[in-house]
Design a protein around this motif. Structure first.
Motif, PDB file in Angstrom:
ATOM      1  N   ARG A 120       0.824  -1.211   0.000  1.00  0.00           N
ATOM      2  CA  ARG A 120       0.000   0.000   0.000  1.00  0.00           C
ATOM      3  C   ARG A 120       0.863   1.268   0.000  1.00  0.00           C
ATOM      4  O   ARG A 120       0.590   2.222  -0.734  1.00  0.00           O
ATOM      5  N   PHE A 121       1.893   1.303   0.835  1.00  0.00           N
ATOM      6  CA  PHE A 121       2.654   2.539   1.008  1.00  0.00           C
ATOM      7  C   PHE A 121       3.960   2.573   0.224  1.00  0.00           C
ATOM      8  O   PHE A 121       4.590   3.618   0.128  1.00  0.00           O
ATOM      9  N   GLY A 122       4.371   1.438  -0.318  1.00  0.00           N
ATOM     10  CA  GLY A 122       5.641   1.405  -1.022  1.00  0.00           C
ATOM     11  C   GLY A 122       6.811   1.655  -0.103  1.00  0.00           C
ATOM     12  O   GLY A 122       7.860   2.176  -0.514  1.00  0.00           O
ATOM     13  N   GLU A 123       6.646   1.280   1.182  1.00  0.00           N
ATOM     14  CA  GLU A 123       7.683   1.458   2.181  1.00  0.00           C
ATOM     15  C   GLU A 123       7.842   0.157   2.969  1.00  0.00           C
ATOM     16  O   GLU A 123       7.077  -0.796   2.770  1.00  0.00           O
ATOM     17  N   THR A 124       8.816   0.113   3.855  1.00  0.00           N
ATOM     18  CA  THR A 124       9.103  -1.096   4.619  1.00  0.00           C
ATOM     19  C   THR A 124       8.185  -1.212   5.833  1.00  0.00           C
ATOM     20  O   THR A 124       7.948  -0.227   6.538  1.00  0.00           O
ATOM     21  N   ALA A 125       7.667  -2.419   6.057  1.00  0.00           N
ATOM     22  CA  ALA A 125       6.820  -2.693   7.216  1.00  0.00           C
ATOM     23  C   ALA A 125       7.555  -3.649   8.151  1.00  0.00           C
ATOM     24  O   ALA A 125       8.177  -4.614   7.697  1.00  0.00           O
ATOM     25  N   HIS A 126       7.478  -3.378   9.455  1.00  0.00           N
ATOM     26  CA  HIS A 126       8.146  -4.200  10.458  1.00  0.00           C
ATOM     27  C   HIS A 126       7.157  -4.721  11.488  1.00  0.00           C
ATOM     28  O   HIS A 126       6.118  -4.106  11.736  1.00  0.00           O
ATOM     29  N   TYR A 127       7.522  -5.830  12.101  1.00  0.00           N
ATOM     30  CA  TYR A 127       6.874  -6.273  13.327  1.00  0.00           C
ATOM     31  C   TYR A 127       7.981  -6.474  14.342  1.00  0.00           C
ATOM     32  O   TYR A 127       8.977  -7.162  14.067  1.00  0.00           O
ATOM     33  N   ALA A 128       7.830  -5.851  15.521  1.00  0.00           N
ATOM     34  CA  ALA A 128       8.886  -5.895  16.531  1.00  0.00           C
ATOM     35  C   ALA A 128       8.293  -6.136  17.907  1.00  0.00           C
ATOM     36  O   ALA A 128       7.118  -5.836  18.164  1.00  0.00           O
ATOM     37  N   VAL A 129       9.118  -6.678  18.788  1.00  0.00           N
ATOM     38  CA  VAL A 129       8.726  -6.913  20.177  1.00  0.00           C
ATOM     39  C   VAL A 129       9.729  -6.217  21.087  1.00  0.00           C
ATOM     40  O   VAL A 129      10.854  -5.905  20.686  1.00  0.00           O
ATOM     41  N   LEU A 130       9.295  -5.987  22.320  1.00  0.00           N
ATOM     42  CA  LEU A 130      10.138  -5.321  23.303  1.00  0.00           C
ATOM     43  C   LEU A 130      10.974  -6.345  24.050  1.00  0.00           C
ATOM     44  O   LEU A 130      10.471  -7.381  24.487  1.00  0.00           O
ATOM     45  N   ASP A 131      12.262  -6.053  24.197  1.00  0.00           N
ATOM     46  CA  ASP A 131      13.172  -6.906  24.955  1.00  0.00           C
ATOM     47  C   ASP A 131      14.051  -6.019  25.827  1.00  0.00           C
ATOM     48  O   ASP A 131      15.113  -5.579  25.404  1.00  0.00           O
ATOM     49  N   GLY A 132      13.577  -5.736  27.036  1.00  0.00           N
ATOM     50  CA  GLY A 132      14.322  -4.864  27.922  1.00  0.00           C
ATOM     51  C   GLY A 132      14.362  -3.438  27.414  1.00  0.00           C
ATOM     52  O   GLY A 132      13.334  -2.799  27.220  1.00  0.00           O
ATOM     53  N   ARG A 133      15.546  -2.932  27.152  1.00  0.00           N
ATOM     54  CA  ARG A 133      15.720  -1.559  26.676  1.00  0.00           C
ATOM     55  C   ARG A 133      15.769  -1.477  25.154  1.00  0.00           C
ATOM     56  O   ARG A 133      16.005  -0.414  24.598  1.00  0.00           O
ATOM     57  N   GLU A 134      15.541  -2.602  24.486  1.00  0.00           N
ATOM     58  CA  GLU A 134      15.631  -2.641  23.027  1.00  0.00           C
ATOM     59  C   GLU A 134      14.380  -3.255  22.416  1.00  0.00           C
ATOM     60  O   GLU A 134      13.587  -3.907  23.096  1.00  0.00           O
ATOM     61  N   VAL A 135      14.221  -3.041  21.128  1.00  0.00           N
ATOM     62  CA  VAL A 135      13.218  -3.768  20.357  1.00  0.00           C
ATOM     63  C   VAL A 135      13.955  -4.753  19.445  1.00  0.00           C
ATOM     64  O   VAL A 135      15.082  -4.489  19.000  1.00  0.00           O
ATOM     65  N   VAL A 136      13.315  -5.877  19.192  1.00  0.00           N
ATOM     66  CA  VAL A 136      13.855  -6.895  18.300  1.00  0.00           C
ATOM     67  C   VAL A 136      12.878  -7.048  17.141  1.00  0.00           C
ATOM     68  O   VAL A 136      11.673  -7.216  17.350  1.00  0.00           O
ATOM     69  N   TYR A 137      13.398  -7.005  15.932  1.00  0.00           N
ATOM     70  CA  TYR A 137      12.542  -7.120  14.753  1.00  0.00           C
ATOM     71  C   TYR A 137      12.292  -8.589  14.434  1.00  0.00           C
ATOM     72  O   TYR A 137      13.222  -9.337  14.128  1.00  0.00           O
ATOM     73  N   ARG A 138      11.032  -8.998  14.526  1.00  0.00           N
ATOM     74  CA  ARG A 138      10.656 -10.383  14.281  1.00  0.00           C
ATOM     75  C   ARG A 138      10.310 -10.631  12.809  1.00  0.00           C
ATOM     76  O   ARG A 138      10.392 -11.756  12.334  1.00  0.00           O
ATOM     77  N   ALA A 139       9.859  -9.605  12.121  1.00  0.00           N
ATOM     78  CA  ALA A 139       9.488  -9.765  10.717  1.00  0.00           C
ATOM     79  C   ALA A 139       9.669  -8.437   9.993  1.00  0.00           C
ATOM     80  O   ALA A 139       9.535  -7.369  10.591  1.00  0.00           O
TER      81      ALA A 139
END
Length: 274
Positions: free
Chosen positions: A116-135
């Motif tokens: 739809r947007f022609g941009e990158t889509a992410h799915y991320a979770v919280l891990d302490g002080r950081e986020v981790v990209y799952r997809a």
């Protein structure tokens, strides 16, 4: 979004090898794991001499660690004598990644957002002080793409997905201050929120409007809008999705105007269940 890579073992001049995070000498399984992590930095493979230099241990020690990894199928050696992660390691990693229900359920949404947007889509979770990209799903076209990767990490306070998830956990200024603790927040760009007061105000705003923004706070020239995902819990977000865009191509105002559309694409995944 830029990923960061750190070396877990720094050479200790008083020993024959690297040290762990607490300053202790890496021995046995710790050294094997250090070699395994270093191999991940060389997708095309790396020679024993180079690996020995980077790890900072004697060649026989590194060779023994590699032999142990090869016996387990976690490392392999090609015709040039270079070492790389083994097929068994990759099989386990991808099998584990693909079996995560949140990743499987969210990916069609990411594909729709990227289309739809022609941009990158992410799915991320919280891990302490950081986020981790799952997809991650890149747009089907476009010469310039983001450097983020599945498994990559970024500071939670500097990202849209991270701030959105922090808003659900840190509701008071005291909680924000306790979360920051004695470690200063990294200033990724001049726009990064690095004080407890500023971050607390931002989290309050996120709770009020229901989405989070990253206005070039993690990387210059990149902004994003993030929304919560309820993939594994009816009331607590399992993670967050974001549309991460190059500012010259998709201004932040365009993403804000499309917030309801993004929420609609999430469907039931974007709504808590009472």
């Amino acid at each position: 979004m830029k990923g960061t890579q750190t070396h877990e073992g720094a050479t200790d001049p008083g020993t024959d090898g690297p040290t762990d995070a607490d300053g202790g000498r890496l021995v046995g399984s710790d050294r094997v794991l250090a070699v395994l992590k270093e191999l991940a930095r060389y997708p095309e493979g790396v020679g024993l001499e180079e690996l020995t230099r980077v790890i900072g241990s004697p060649k026989p020690t590194v060779h023994r660690a590699l032999a142990a990894l090869r016996r387990a199928g976690l490392a392999g050696q090609d015709a040039r004598g270079h070492y790389a992660l083994g097929d068994e390691f990759l099989r386990m990693a991808f099998a584990h990644h693909e079996s995560r229900p949140d990743h499987v359920r969210v990916r069609p949404v990411l594909e729709a957002l990227a289309q739809r947007f022609g941009e990158t889509a992410h799915y991320a979770v919280l891990d302490g002080r950081e986020v981790v990209y799952r997809a991650k799903v890149d747009p089907p076209s476009g010469a310039v793409r983001l450097t983020s990767m599945v498994g990559g990490r970024n500071p939670a306070h500097a990202t849209g997905v991270g701030k959105l998830l922090l808003a659900r956990h840190l509701e008071t200024l005291a909680e924000v201050e306790a979360w920051i603790g004695g470690s200063a927040l990294e200033r990724r760009t001049p726009r990064t929120l690095c004080t407890a007061d500023a971050l607390h105000r931002e989290l309050e705003t996120i709770r009020e409007r229901g989405y989070s923004l990253d206005d070039q706070e993690n990387e210059p020239g990149v902004n994003c809008l993030a929304l919560p995902v309820y993939a594994t819990s009816p009331r607590t977000p399992s993670g967050a999705v974001s549309v991460s865009a190059l500012t010259y191509r998709t201004p932040l105002s365009t993403l804000v105007e499309a917030a309801d559309e993004i929420r609609a694409l999430l469907g039931p995944l974007g709504e808590p269940h009472r």
